[in-house]
Design a protein around this motif. Structure first.
Motif, PDB file in Angstrom:
ATOM      1  N   ILE A 160      62.502  41.533  44.529  1.00  0.00           N
ATOM      2  CA  ILE A 160      61.573  41.737  45.643  1.00  0.00           C
ATOM      3  C   ILE A 160      62.178  41.189  46.929  1.00  0.00           C
ATOM      4  N   GLU A 161      62.864  40.041  46.820  1.00  0.00           N
ATOM      5  CA  GLU A 161      63.557  39.484  47.976  1.00  0.00           C
ATOM      6  C   GLU A 161      64.603  40.456  48.501  1.00  0.00           C
ATOM      7  N   ASP A 162      65.325  41.087  47.585  1.00  0.00           N
ATOM      8  CA  ASP A 162      66.435  41.967  47.959  1.00  0.00           C
ATOM      9  C   ASP A 162      66.004  43.380  48.312  1.00  0.00           C
ATOM     10  N   GLN A 163      64.974  43.889  47.617  1.00  0.00           N
ATOM     11  CA  GLN A 163      64.656  45.307  47.722  1.00  0.00           C
ATOM     12  C   GLN A 163      63.277  45.600  48.281  1.00  0.00           C
ATOM     13  N   GLY A 164      62.480  44.566  48.532  1.00  0.00           N
ATOM     14  CA  GLY A 164      61.157  44.774  49.081  1.00  0.00           C
ATOM     15  C   GLY A 164      60.082  44.865  48.002  1.00  0.00           C
ATOM     16  N   VAL A 165      58.837  44.914  48.418  1.00  0.00           N
ATOM     17  CA  VAL A 165      57.700  44.967  47.501  1.00  0.00           C
ATOM     18  C   VAL A 165      57.744  46.263  46.700  1.00  0.00           C
ATOM     19  N   MET A 166      57.369  46.165  45.419  1.00  0.00           N
ATOM     20  CA  MET A 166      57.394  47.327  44.535  1.00  0.00           C
ATOM     21  C   MET A 166      56.422  48.401  45.017  1.00  0.00           C
ATOM     22  N   HIS A 167      56.835  49.650  44.877  1.00  0.00           N
ATOM     23  CA  HIS A 167      55.942  50.769  45.178  1.00  0.00           C
ATOM     24  C   HIS A 167      55.014  51.011  43.993  1.00  0.00           C
ATOM     25  N   MET A 168      53.890  51.650  44.257  1.00  0.00           N
ATOM     26  CA  MET A 168      52.952  51.970  43.180  1.00  0.00           C
ATOM     27  C   MET A 168      53.656  52.855  42.146  1.00  0.00           C
ATOM     28  N   GLY A 169      53.549  52.462  40.891  1.00  0.00           N
ATOM     29  CA  GLY A 169      54.168  53.230  39.820  1.00  0.00           C
ATOM     30  C   GLY A 169      55.602  52.830  39.527  1.00  0.00           C
ATOM     31  N   GLN A 170      56.205  52.012  40.387  1.00  0.00           N
ATOM     32  CA  GLN A 170      57.578  51.578  40.166  1.00  0.00           C
ATOM     33  C   GLN A 170      57.596  50.443  39.152  1.00  0.00           C
ATOM     34  N   ARG A 171      58.470  50.528  38.169  1.00  0.00           N
ATOM     35  CA  ARG A 171      58.509  49.536  37.099  1.00  0.00           C
ATOM     36  C   ARG A 171      59.370  48.343  37.481  1.00  0.00           C
ATOM     37  N   LYS A 172      58.921  47.168  37.058  1.00  0.00           N
ATOM     38  CA  LYS A 172      59.686  45.955  37.318  1.00  0.00           C
ATOM     39  C   LYS A 172      60.889  45.876  36.383  1.00  0.00           C
ATOM     40  N   TRP A 173      61.884  45.105  36.824  1.00  0.00           N
ATOM     41  CA  TRP A 173      63.082  44.901  36.021  1.00  0.00           C
ATOM     42  C   TRP A 173      62.722  44.264  34.683  1.00  0.00           C
ATOM     43  N   SER A 174      61.802  43.289  34.704  1.00  0.00           N
ATOM     44  CA  SER A 174      61.408  42.596  33.478  1.00  0.00           C
ATOM     45  C   SER A 174      60.750  43.554  32.493  1.00  0.00           C
ATOM     46  N   GLU A 175      59.964  44.505  33.008  1.00  0.00           N
ATOM     47  CA  GLU A 175      59.310  45.487  32.133  1.00  0.00           C
ATOM     48  C   GLU A 175      60.341  46.402  31.475  1.00  0.00           C
ATOM     49  N   ASN A 176      61.326  46.803  32.247  1.00  0.00           N
ATOM     50  CA  ASN A 176      62.384  47.653  31.678  1.00  0.00           C
ATOM     51  C   ASN A 176      63.185  46.899  30.628  1.00  0.00           C
ATOM     52  N   LYS A 177      63.476  45.613  30.891  1.00  0.00           N
ATOM     53  CA  LYS A 177      64.248  44.817  29.924  1.00  0.00           C
ATOM     54  C   LYS A 177      63.463  44.603  28.639  1.00  0.00           C
ATOM     55  N   GLU A 178      62.145  44.403  28.755  1.00  0.00           N
ATOM     56  CA  GLU A 178      61.313  44.234  27.571  1.00  0.00           C
ATOM     57  C   GLU A 178      61.278  45.526  26.752  1.00  0.00           C
ATOM     58  N   ASP A 179      61.161  46.663  27.446  1.00  0.00           N
ATOM     59  CA  ASP A 179      61.185  47.954  26.756  1.00  0.00           C
ATOM     60  C   ASP A 179      62.512  48.158  26.034  1.00  0.00           C
TER      61      ASP A 179
ATOM     62  N   PHE B 177      62.626  34.397  27.389  1.00  0.00           N
ATOM     63  CA  PHE B 177      63.146  35.694  27.841  1.00  0.00           C
ATOM     64  C   PHE B 177      62.283  36.252  28.973  1.00  0.00           C
ATOM     65  N   LYS B 178      60.973  36.238  28.761  1.00  0.00           N
ATOM     66  CA  LYS B 178      60.059  36.845  29.726  1.00  0.00           C
ATOM     67  C   LYS B 178      60.020  36.050  31.032  1.00  0.00           C
ATOM     68  N   SER B 179      60.067  34.728  30.926  1.00  0.00           N
ATOM     69  CA  SER B 179      60.015  33.887  32.118  1.00  0.00           C
ATOM     70  C   SER B 179      61.221  34.129  33.029  1.00  0.00           C
ATOM     71  N   LEU B 180      62.408  34.171  32.434  1.00  0.00           N
ATOM     72  CA  LEU B 180      63.618  34.411  33.229  1.00  0.00           C
ATOM     73  C   LEU B 180      63.642  35.831  33.791  1.00  0.00           C
ATOM     74  N   ALA B 181      63.201  36.807  32.995  1.00  0.00           N
ATOM     75  CA  ALA B 181      63.176  38.190  33.474  1.00  0.00           C
ATOM     76  C   ALA B 181      62.241  38.330  34.672  1.00  0.00           C
ATOM     77  N   GLN B 182      61.116  37.628  34.636  1.00  0.00           N
ATOM     78  CA  GLN B 182      60.180  37.684  35.760  1.00  0.00           C
ATOM     79  C   GLN B 182      60.735  36.953  36.983  1.00  0.00           C
TER      80      GLN B 182
END
Length: 493
Positions: free
Chosen positions: A343-362, A331-336
Motif C-alpha cells: 500500500i505504501e508503494d502502490q497506493g490503496v487497493m481498488h475494489m475487487g483487487q486482491r491483497k498479496w497475503s490473500e494470493n499467498k494463502e491461496d 505466516f499470515k502476520s508477515l504476509a499482512q
C-alpha cells in the motif's frame, strides 16, 4: 497531478497515493502525419531557451496526452521542468549534448517515415517514497538524477525486448529511445519515449485483422508494464528498504516451508480420517490421475472438483486452527505486513483487487491440496461399502484404544502448544484380504503410510530444487557484480 510552478517542490505526506504510476500510450505515424506533427518535435537542442517558450507550457500538467505533446515544441526538455543543461538521456549516455540531439531527431523522423508507432511511458513518483529511499532531500530540493536515469535505462530494456510478441527492434540499433526527468509538478515524473526505426515487416509484430490490419502492434500488455514497475521500484530502493522487504519475504517463505513439511504428519492421522475419506469420495473418479485445484480458489465452488475442493479447504482451515496454528498465524502476520508495504508503494487497493497475503494463502492451500490429491490417487479403486466399513472399523478401534488408555482428548486439545496427540498412521500397506491390526486400515494396493512417505519425498525434491535455484541466482548476481566492477575499473583507466 498539479503543476507547482517550482522545481522539485514535491508534495509530501500522501500515504494513500501509489509510489509509482506508469501510464502507457502510443501514437501511430499516420495520426501524427495527418496533423503535420513530427516525432522529433518532442525534443529540441539542449540549449532550448530561445527555441521553447515556457509561456506556451504554463498550463501543462505534465502527464498529458501524447498527441498533445507534439504541439508543444521541445516538450521533453522544456526549461520550466528540468534543472540540467542537457537533460535528455538514452541508452549510452545520461546527458545528450547538441550532436546527440541531432542524431536523436534524425532517428525519430526515420521511425515515423517508416510507419512505426511512438510509445511513451511516464513514471510518476511520490515525494514520500523518494525521501524514504534517499533519492530526494526536501530541504535542499536535490534529486539523485543519475540513479533515477540508470533505473530507467534498465527498465527500457525490459519494455523494448519483452513488451511485444518479439523484441521491438530487429537488433540493438533498430530502436530509438530517450528519457527525461520533469520536476515541475507535485510528483516527480520520468518520461520514456521509444520507437522502432526500420519498417516493420514481421507478421508477429503487425495487426493481422480488423481496421488496423497491417499496422504495427501498439498496446503493451499490462503484465509487462507491471513487471517494469516492479523492476524500476527495486532498482531505486535504498539498501535499508530492500533488506526490510527481503526479511519479510524470507520469513513468509520460512513459514511456508515449515507448514508444507509438517502437513503430512499432522494431516495423515486419525483425527482427520473421516474428513479425508469424505474428500476421497468427493473426487471425480473419471478424472483420477488428473485431480488438481485448477485456476480457481479452493472455496470457489466451481467445476467438477468443487465439492472436493470445498472439503479440502475446510480440512486445511481446521488444520491451521489447531495443529499448525502457530506456524499459520506467523505466516499470515508477515504476509499482512507485506500488504502494508504494498500500500505504501502502490497506493490503496481498488475494489475487487486482491491483497498479496490473500494470493499467498491461496497459493499455499492449492499446493497442499494438489499434493493431497496426488497421493490420494495412489489408493486403488475399491467399493464405497468397503471403504465405509474400513473407516467405521478404524474409528471404532480408535475410540476403544482411547478409552482403554484413559486419554482425555478435550484436556489435550486445550493444553499448551506442543502437547499434541501422537500422529497415528491412517492406513498401512497390508494384504487387502487380511483383518485389520491395531489402527491399521486395509486398502487395496496402497496406504497412507506410503502416501506420507511419497509426500515427504516430493517435499525434499522441491526443497533441493529451490536451494539449487537460489545457489544459481547467487552465482549470477556475483558474476554481474564482478562485471560491473571490471567495467567501472576500465572506465576509470
Amino acid at each position: 497531478m498539479a503543476k507547482t510552478g517550482e522545481i522539485a517542490a514535491f508534495a509530501l505526506g500522501e500515504k494513500k497515493t501509489a509510489m509509482v504510476n506508469l501510464p502507457a500510450q502510443f501514437v501511430t505515424s499516420g495520426t501524427a502525419d495527418m496533423k503535420g506533427q513530427k516525432y522529433s518535435d518532442l525534443v529540441d537542442y539542449a540549449n532550448n531557451s530561445e527555441k521553447t517558450s515556457d509561456h506556451n507550457n504554463e498550463s501543462i500538467t505534465d502527464l498529458i496526452d501524447l498527441k498533445e505533446q507534439f504541439s508543444k515544441p521541445g516538450y521533453a526538455n522544456r526549461n520550466s521542468a528540468v534543472t540540467e543543461t542537457h537533460p535528455i538521456f538514452g541508452r549510452e549516455k545520461l546527458n545528450y549534448e547538441n550532436h546527440d540531439i541531432s542524431v536523436l531527431r534524425k532517428d525519430l523522423d526515420e521511425a515515423q517515415e517508416n510507419g512505426n508507432n511512438i510509445h511513451e511511458l511516464a513514471f510518476s513518483i511520490r515525494g514520500d517514497w523518494l525521501v524514504k529511499n534517499n533519492l530526494y532531500d526536501p530541504e535542499t530540493r536535490m534529486i539523485d538524477q543519475n540513479k533515477l536515469k540508470h533505473a530507467e535505462q534498465d527498465v527500457a530494456k525490459t519494455l523494448i525486448t519483452k513488451g511485444f510478441n518479439l523484441p521491438l527492434g530487429e537488433d540493438e540499433n533498430d530502436v530509438v529511445w530517450f528519457g527525461v526527468i520533469h520536476q515541475d509538478t507535485d510528483h516527480l515524473n520520468m518520461h520514456l519515449w521509444f520507437a522502432k526505426k526500420s519498417r516493420e515487416t514481421r507478421p508477429e509484430m503487425l495487426k493481422q485483422e480488423g481496421k488496423y490490419k497491417g499496422q504495427p502492434i501498439g498496446v503493451i500488455p499490462l503484465e509487462v508494464i507491471e513487471q517494469a514497475k516492479r523492476k524500476f521500484r527495486n532498482q531505486l530502493m535504498s539498501s535499508q528498504e530492500l533488506k526490510r522487504h527481503q526479511a519479510i519475504l524470507k520469513g513468509v517463505g520460512g513459514f511456508t516451508k515449515e507448514i508444507v513439511e509438517t502437513v503430512p504428519e499432522n494431516l495423515l492421522n486419525d483425527r482427520h480420517a473421516k474428513a479425508i475419506k469424505q474428500i476421497y469420495d468427493a473426487l471425480p473418479q473419471d478424472m483420477k490421475g488428473q485431480w488438481q485445484v485448477g485456476n480457481t480458489k479452493l472455496s470457489s465452488g466451481k467445476g467438477k472438483m468443487a465439492k472436493a475442493n470445498l472439503l479440502t479447504d475446510q480440512l486445511l482451515d481446521d488444520l491451521f486452527s489447531k495443529e499448525l496454528k502457530p506456524e499459520y498465524e506467523g505466516f499470515k502476520s508477515l504476509a499482512q505486513e507485506y500488504d502494508a508495504i504494498n500500500i505504501e508503494d502502490q497506493g490503496v487497493m481498488h475494489m475487487g483487487q486482491r491483497k498479496w497475503s490473500e494470493n499467498k494463502e491461496d497459493e499455499l492451500k492449492k499446493r497442499l491440496a494438489n499434493q493431497l490429491y496426488k497421493h490420494l490417487a495412489q489408493i486403488e479403486d475399491t467399493s464405497i461399502n468397503d471403504i465405509d466399513q474400513q473407516m467405521s472399523e478404524l474409528l471404532s478401534h480408535v475410540k476403544k484404544r482411547d478409552k482403554s488408555n484413559n486419554i482425555d482428548k478435550t484436556k489435550i486439545a486445550s493444553s499448551p502448544q506442543g502437547q499434541k496427540l501422537p500422529s497415528q498412521p491412517l492406513i498401512n500397506n497390508v494384504n487387502p484380504n487380511s483383518k485389520h491390526k491395531g489402527d491399521q486400515l486395509p486398502v487395496r494396493g496402497s496406504s497412507f503410510n506410503k502416501i506420507s512417505r511419497l509426500w515427504r519425498q516430493d517435499i525434499r525434491a522441491e526443497t533441493n530444487a529451490e536451494r539449487q535455484f537460489l545457489r544459481n541466482q547467487k552465482k549470477v548476481e556475483q558474476e554481474k557484480a564482478q562485471e560491473g566492477h571490471e567495467s567501472q575499473i576500465s572506465r576509470n583507466m
